[in-house]
Motif scaffolding. Structure first.
Motif, PDB file in Angstrom:
ATOM      1  N   TYR A 181     -47.696  79.914 -15.217  1.00  0.00           N
ATOM      2  CA  TYR A 181     -47.379  78.497 -14.983  1.00  0.00           C
ATOM      3  C   TYR A 181     -47.672  77.763 -16.271  1.00  0.00           C
ATOM      4  O   TYR A 181     -48.845  77.517 -16.577  1.00  0.00           O
ATOM      5  N   GLY A 182     -46.642  77.425 -17.030  1.00  0.00           N
ATOM      6  CA  GLY A 182     -46.896  76.791 -18.324  1.00  0.00           C
ATOM      7  C   GLY A 182     -47.726  77.730 -19.186  1.00  0.00           C
ATOM      8  O   GLY A 182     -47.359  78.874 -19.410  1.00  0.00           O
ATOM      9  N   GLY A 183     -48.885  77.277 -19.609  1.00  0.00           N
ATOM     10  CA  GLY A 183     -49.719  78.126 -20.453  1.00  0.00           C
ATOM     11  C   GLY A 183     -50.689  78.995 -19.662  1.00  0.00           C
ATOM     12  O   GLY A 183     -51.417  79.798 -20.227  1.00  0.00           O
ATOM     13  N   TYR A 184     -50.668  78.817 -18.313  1.00  0.00           N
ATOM     14  CA  TYR A 184     -51.671  79.490 -17.504  1.00  0.00           C
ATOM     15  C   TYR A 184     -51.100  80.760 -16.890  1.00  0.00           C
ATOM     16  O   TYR A 184     -50.040  80.744 -16.259  1.00  0.00           O
ATOM     17  N   LEU A 185     -51.807  81.878 -17.104  1.00  0.00           N
ATOM     18  CA  LEU A 185     -51.340  83.155 -16.588  1.00  0.00           C
ATOM     19  C   LEU A 185     -51.941  83.365 -15.202  1.00  0.00           C
ATOM     20  O   LEU A 185     -53.137  83.625 -15.060  1.00  0.00           O
ATOM     21  N   ALA A 186     -51.105  83.234 -14.174  1.00  0.00           N
ATOM     22  CA  ALA A 186     -51.615  83.318 -12.802  1.00  0.00           C
ATOM     23  C   ALA A 186     -51.749  84.762 -12.348  1.00  0.00           C
ATOM     24  O   ALA A 186     -52.648  85.108 -11.595  1.00  0.00           O
ATOM     25  N   LEU A 187     -50.817  85.607 -12.768  1.00  0.00           N
ATOM     26  CA  LEU A 187     -50.888  87.034 -12.446  1.00  0.00           C
ATOM     27  C   LEU A 187     -50.839  87.805 -13.755  1.00  0.00           C
ATOM     28  O   LEU A 187     -49.942  87.597 -14.565  1.00  0.00           O
ATOM     29  N   ARG A 188     -51.830  88.677 -13.965  1.00  0.00           N
ATOM     30  CA  ARG A 188     -51.904  89.385 -15.251  1.00  0.00           C
ATOM     31  C   ARG A 188     -51.722  90.877 -15.057  1.00  0.00           C
ATOM     32  O   ARG A 188     -52.663  91.645 -15.140  1.00  0.00           O
TER      33      ARG A 188
ATOM     34  N   ARG B 149     -39.832  86.159  -3.348  1.00  0.00           N
ATOM     35  CA  ARG B 149     -39.262  85.311  -4.398  1.00  0.00           C
ATOM     36  C   ARG B 149     -39.412  83.815  -4.151  1.00  0.00           C
ATOM     37  O   ARG B 149     -38.611  83.013  -4.628  1.00  0.00           O
ATOM     38  N   LEU B 150     -40.448  83.431  -3.390  1.00  0.00           N
ATOM     39  CA  LEU B 150     -40.771  82.005  -3.366  1.00  0.00           C
ATOM     40  C   LEU B 150     -41.292  81.610  -4.747  1.00  0.00           C
ATOM     41  O   LEU B 150     -41.189  80.472  -5.167  1.00  0.00           O
ATOM     42  N   GLU B 151     -41.873  82.578  -5.459  1.00  0.00           N
ATOM     43  CA  GLU B 151     -42.225  82.398  -6.860  1.00  0.00           C
ATOM     44  C   GLU B 151     -41.475  83.459  -7.662  1.00  0.00           C
ATOM     45  O   GLU B 151     -41.437  84.622  -7.253  1.00  0.00           O
ATOM     46  N   ALA B 152     -40.890  83.055  -8.784  1.00  0.00           N
ATOM     47  CA  ALA B 152     -40.219  84.026  -9.644  1.00  0.00           C
ATOM     48  C   ALA B 152     -41.253  84.654 -10.568  1.00  0.00           C
ATOM     49  O   ALA B 152     -42.216  83.994 -10.949  1.00  0.00           O
ATOM     50  N   ILE B 153     -41.084  85.920 -10.887  1.00  0.00           N
ATOM     51  CA  ILE B 153     -42.045  86.538 -11.796  1.00  0.00           C
ATOM     52  C   ILE B 153     -41.484  86.560 -13.210  1.00  0.00           C
ATOM     53  O   ILE B 153     -40.270  86.488 -13.422  1.00  0.00           O
ATOM     54  N   ASP B 154     -42.394  86.633 -14.184  1.00  0.00           N
ATOM     55  CA  ASP B 154     -41.960  86.597 -15.579  1.00  0.00           C
ATOM     56  C   ASP B 154     -41.858  87.986 -16.190  1.00  0.00           C
ATOM     57  O   ASP B 154     -41.111  88.200 -17.130  1.00  0.00           O
ATOM     58  N   LYS B 155     -42.639  88.917 -15.691  1.00  0.00           N
ATOM     59  CA  LYS B 155     -42.628  90.269 -16.241  1.00  0.00           C
ATOM     60  C   LYS B 155     -42.889  91.262 -15.130  1.00  0.00           C
ATOM     61  O   LYS B 155     -43.499  90.924 -14.119  1.00  0.00           O
ATOM     62  N   GLY B 156     -42.479  92.515 -15.332  1.00  0.00           N
ATOM     63  CA  GLY B 156     -42.745  93.557 -14.350  1.00  0.00           C
ATOM     64  C   GLY B 156     -41.680  93.623 -13.279  1.00  0.00           C
ATOM     65  O   GLY B 156     -40.677  92.899 -13.344  1.00  0.00           O
TER      66      GLY B 156
END
Lengths: 240, 230, 242
Positions: free
Chosen positions: A11-18, A49-56
């Motif tokens: 979320y912006g600069g915050y990594l919610a899932l690492r 997919r209520l939230e889109a993921i950025d990687k993986g």
């Protein structure tokens, strides 16, 4: 059934899932727990997919969730919200029939009967024609579970289903969830109900700061947690 | 569609006069409207006997079209005045003055309502705190209460300002040669409808967008500097 | 004032109807009602476009709304005189032209009111619907709009009041509605402007004041239904009526 590999969400600069890895097997009940802000809700919201993921990647029944049509994917994943989110302008019964009728899963003639069957299963057959505002929180959440079941999903996701309830109503909702687990439903539950975890879960995943720190059977998890963060968390819960 | 008329300096001179009259109507009516609106709020708050009169004033202006209010001022009101005064008015005053009176009273009614609801958002503790500090009622109003009330109803005040600006077009109904009147006259004389209306449209949009975006910017600044976190 | 009423009462009320065209208060009300009815679906479209998931659609709708809000209604009416025949290819009457302008105008204002209600709907409602596998249109039709439009009912009545007042501008382009009728009567009598215009203002006042009471009544009724648990059926009844 559900496979996570290297899932990241930002979320912006915050990594919610690492970088989440892991697998939920068919008929398995996984309880996700951890302190607030640890990313548990975010994680189950990425599955439908209520939230889109950025990687993986996330695969449900072997299919990458991003390759499948969003609506079809969601139709085969049941989702239960903390705030129930029943539709207030239609009756409990219509809440249940809305999606399966619109999506052509149920013939219109049979809809009422089928919905009543589901509402009976959550113990609310007699209240089918009430509106959500005429139901208690626990009853609303049970209707919400019946509504999710109507699409006959092979997987059910629960996002803190009892957190918004008065204490005396938690039991009735958990009982319905236990029944589902007994019937072999694949379930992922974000919850703080450790009694439920101990009794029903096959696996407990402990999350903190966007990572899964520990994955264990309930017995192991509650008696011999390996990670120091888990020990802190359990101590805090017991103290409360 | 012809733009040939826009090559004539006369046409532009006409537009310029129209725009100037529009601006004058707006500025005078806005100053009077805000002043009178604030006075109405104060009157309603402070005087038990005045309250029903203020309510009647506000309801009249809210439930009768602005155009009709204008016509009432222009045609009907001089009628009730004594003959001498009426004669003087006919000699000396034109539609411009009546338009300002009507527009400013209309704006005042709406503004007084907005200010009142702004005051109503103030927690009671604010009044009590000023009393506890020993401020006079006027000091309390000026230093503590008014700034907060204005902040609370600022978006509404911006939208009243916008409405007032657009309402200046109504003055053409009583023959004031503002921008709308000019546009219609040019249209009637040259039949270059598109050009005759395009120019004032752009002029109006420049002004109204400036009011809207300026208002939004000031609102953001007020929120940023505001001590209240509402 | 009584003699004005007895001489011109019917013409103020209905114009020359049924022997000629409708006019007076009746035309004012009919124009406002027609404009509101036509503007309603348009406004729903504008509100949905303003909250669309597609950025280009959102931007286009925003430009439309800012344009309409930035232009005086009178100017919009003059534009309608120019544009409507160009678009439709036929000459239209002054009444129809003004209605077209009012629809364009209300599309933006009512649209913004509906957008406000759309944005006030808890996010969970859309999420729940989408989680069941329902698409954007099904979600809008069966979940979002039925809830939102009920809460817009009072602001619809408010927009109707605004329309009733705004139709007075039609008198400037020769539509024989209430204000026009009064102007005509004033020109005929010459000596009684006070009586004529007081009557005109009173007519609008009664009409709009009554409507604003109706809007307050609806607002309190809806608030009561929302807070209580007894009247949900009524919400549904209203929702389905729309």
């Amino acid at each position: 059934m559900i496979q996570f590999s290297g899932v990241e969400k930002r979320y912006g600069g915050y990594l919610a899932l690492r970088g989440i890895d892991g697998e939920v097997a068919r008929s398995e009940v996984v309880v996700l727990c951890g302190p607030s802000g640890s990313g548990k809700s975010t994680l189950i919201r990425t599955v439908n997919r209520l939230e889109a993921i950025d990687k993986g990647t996330i695969k449900v029944e072997g299919v990458d969730v991003r390759d499948e049509c969003q609506n079809r994917l969601r139709a085969r994943i049941g989702f239960v919200f903390q705030q129930f989110n029943l539709f207030p302008h239609i009756s409990a019964l219509r809440n249940v029939t809305l999606a399966p009728v619109l999506l052509g899963k149920w013939p219109k003639r049979e809809a009422r009967e089928r919905a009543l069957h589901l509402l009976n299963r959550v113990g609310l057959g007699s209240l089918a024609d009430r509106y959500p505002s005429q139901l208690s929180g626990g009853q609303q959440q049970r209707v919400a579970i019946a509504r999710a079941l109507a699409m006959e999903p092979p997987v059910m996701l629960f996002d803190e289903p009892t957190s918004a309830l008065d204490p005396e109503m938690v039991g009735e909702v958990l009982a319905v969830m236990k029944g589902l687990a007994r019937d072999g439903m694949t379930m992922v539950c974000v919850t703080h109900e450790m009694g439920f975890a101990r009794e029903v879960a096959d696996k407990v995943w402990f999350m903190a700061e966007g990572k899964v720190l520990e994955r264990a059977s309930p017995t192991e998890f509650f008696t011999a947690p390996s990670h120091p963060r888990t020990r802190n968390f359990l101590a805090a819960i017991r103290a409360a | 569609m012809t733009f040939a008329i826009l090559e004539q300096a006369d046409i532009w001179r006409l537009f310029a006069t129209g725009l100037r009259l529009t601006a004058e109507l707006f500025v005078f009516a806005a100053i009077l409207g805000f002043g009178f609106g604030a006075a109405l709020t104060a009157l309603r708050q402070s005087n038990r006997w005045a309250a029903p009169l203020v309510i009647g004033f506000v309801e009249y202006h809210r439930n009768v079209p602005s155009l009709v209010q204008l016509l009432v001022w222009y045609f009907a009101v001089p009628q009730v005045l004594p003959a001498i005064l009426r004669g003087w008015i006919e000699q000396n005053l034109d539609g411009f003055v009546f338009a300002i009176v009507a527009l400013s009273l209309n704006a005042a009614a709406y503004i007084s309502e907005d200010l009142r609801s702004g005051f109503r958002t103030l927690p009671k503790g604010q009044f009590e705190a000023t009393e506890a500090l020993g401020l006079s009622r006027f000091q309390a109003l000026r230093l503590v209460l008014l700034p907060q009330a204005v902040r609370a109803c600022f978006p509404a005040l911006v939208s009243q300002t916008l409405s007032l600006f657009k309402a200046t077009t109504l003055a053409m109904a009583i023959g004031v040669g503002e921008l709308m009147y000019v546009a219609r006259r040019i249209d009637g004389q040259t039949y270059a409808t598109f050009a005759a209306f395009l120019v004032p449209t752009i002029m109006y949009l420049c002004c109204t967008l400036a009011i809207m975006f300026g208002g939004e910017r000031m609102q953001r600044r007020l929120v940023a500097t505001g001590a209240d976190s509402r | 004032m009584i003699d004005i009423l007895s001489r011109f009462g019917t013409s103020l009320l209905i114009g020359q109807f049924p022997h000629g065209p409708l006019g007076g208060i009746a035309l004012t009300v009919v124009m406002s009602a027609v404009a509101l009815l036509c503007a309603f679906p348009f406004a729903v479209g504008v509100a949905m476009a303003r909250t669309s998931p597609i950025a280009a659609v959102r931007r286009l709708a925003a430009v439309y709304v800012y344009f309409v809000r930035g232009v005086p209604l009178l100017l919009l009416i003059f534009w309608a005189y120019f544009v409507v025949p160009l678009v439709t290819g036929v000459g239209t009457s002054a009444t129809v032209t003004v209605i077209c302008a009012l629809v364009a105008y209300e599309g933006a204002y009512l649209g913004e009111a509906i957008r406000g209600a759309l944005e006030a709907l808890p996010r969970g409602q859309v999420e729940a619907s989408r989680s069941l596998g329902l698409g954007y249109w099904s979600t809008s039709t069966y979940v979002v709009l039925p809830q939102v439009l009920v809460s817009c009912l009072p602001s619809m009545v408010n927009q109707f009041i605004i329309l009733v007042k705004d139709t007075s501008l039609a008198s400037l382009v020769g539509v024989h509605e209430l204000t026009f009728s009064a102007n005509q009567i004033n020109a005929q009598l010459l000596t009684q402007p006070l009586e004529v215009y007081a009557l005109l203002a009173a007519a609008y006042f009664v009409l709009c004041f009554a409507l604003s009471r109706l809007s307050q009544f609806l607002e309190s009724k809806i608030a009561r239904i929302r807070s209580g648990s007894t009247g949900s059926a009524a919400v549904v009844a209203i929702a389905e009526a729309i």
